[in-house]
Design a protein around this motif. Structure first.
Motif, short mmCIF file in Angstrom:
data_model
loop_
_atom_site.label_atom_id
_atom_site.label_comp_id
_atom_site.label_asym_id
_atom_site.label_seq_id
_atom_site.Cartn_x
_atom_site.Cartn_y
_atom_site.Cartn_z
N ALA A 198 3.49 -1.14 10.61
CA ALA A 198 3.66 0.13 9.93
C ALA A 198 2.32 0.67 9.46
N ASN A 199 2.34 1.44 8.39
CA ASN A 199 1.15 2.18 7.96
C ASN A 199 0.12 1.36 7.19
N ALA A 200 0.54 0.39 6.41
CA ALA A 200 -0.38 -0.30 5.49
C ALA A 200 -1.44 -1.10 6.23
N ARG A 201 -2.64 -1.12 5.64
CA ARG A 201 -3.77 -1.87 6.18
C ARG A 201 -4.32 -2.78 5.09
N GLU B 32 -3.88 -0.59 1.61
CA GLU B 32 -3.93 0.87 1.55
C GLU B 32 -3.02 1.43 2.63
N GLY B 33 -2.52 2.63 2.41
CA GLY B 33 -1.65 3.28 3.39
C GLY B 33 -0.20 2.90 3.25
N VAL B 34 0.19 2.41 2.09
CA VAL B 34 1.60 2.07 1.85
C VAL B 34 2.32 3.38 1.52
N VAL C 194 4.78 -5.22 8.87
CA VAL C 194 3.58 -6.02 9.06
C VAL C 194 2.34 -5.23 8.65
N VAL C 195 1.47 -5.86 7.87
CA VAL C 195 0.22 -5.25 7.46
C VAL C 195 -0.73 -5.21 8.65
N GLY C 196 -1.40 -4.06 8.84
CA GLY C 196 -2.28 -3.86 9.97
C GLY C 196 -3.75 -4.06 9.65
N ARG C 197 -4.57 -3.95 10.69
CA ARG C 197 -6.03 -4.08 10.60
C ARG C 197 -6.62 -3.14 9.55
N HIS C 198 -7.76 -3.55 9.01
CA HIS C 198 -8.41 -2.75 7.97
C HIS C 198 -8.94 -1.42 8.48
N ASP C 199 -9.34 -1.36 9.75
CA ASP C 199 -10.01 -0.17 10.26
C ASP C 199 -9.07 0.84 10.90
N THR C 200 -8.13 0.39 11.68
CA THR C 200 -7.26 1.31 12.41
C THR C 200 -5.80 1.17 12.06
N GLY C 201 -5.41 0.01 11.52
CA GLY C 201 -4.01 -0.24 11.28
C GLY C 201 -3.30 -0.76 12.52
#
Length: 147
Positions: free
Chosen positions: A24-27, A63-65, A132-139
């Motif tokens: 999803a959106n969160a990184r 971030e991005g939640v 699922v939490v995504g990558r710091h740079d792109t998600g």
């Protein structure tokens, strides 16, 4: 040739039926030691890993939640750190700013290998809910802790 097509078809159906958490959106944008532990990373071309030390405590920032928790404005969000050898660890992340949450995680001494993180779970240690939490740079792709 017919044999290959059949095996490929079976593999695609099997992959479609396997349960998997949605990305999803969160990184995961920061992993900071709070007790003198070390951290390295993130590294990895696709799935990224933040190397952490077992027995140490870290503050993690998401971030991005924005896809749950009332668009990222709720006071807390349930998170779950998954680990097949050490067990799953349910935690609660605190609101810092709209769409931004932080939580503290003490890496159990039984953890090894990688640990994906789920957010917006229903609570408890079952990975059947959450994103699922995504990558710091792109998600894109996942972000894991690696003990």
């Amino acid at each position: 040739m017919r044999h290959r097509v059949t095996l490929a078809g079976i593999a695609l159906v099997a992959l479609a039926l396997l349960p998997h958490p949605a990305r999803a959106n969160a990184r995961l944008v920061a992993v900071t030691p709070v007790d003198g532990g070390c951290v390295n990373g993130p590294t990895g071309q696709y799935v990224e890993a933040w190397d952490v030390a077992v027995g140490s405590t870290y503050r993690l920032r998401l971030e991005g939640v924005t896809d749950c928790a009332n668009g990222g404005t709720d006071a807390t969000v349930n998170v779950l750190v998954l680990n097949s050898s050490g067990g799953n660890t349910p935690l609660v992340a605190q609101w810092v700013a709209d769409g931004t949450y932080e939580f503290t995680f003490a890496v159990p001494t039984t953890y090894c290998d990688t640990s994906p993180i789920l957010y917006c779970t229903a609570g408890g240690n079952s990975p059947s809910t959450g994103l699922v939490v995504g990558r710091h740079d792109t998600g894109l792709y996942q972000s894991h802790l690696r003990a």
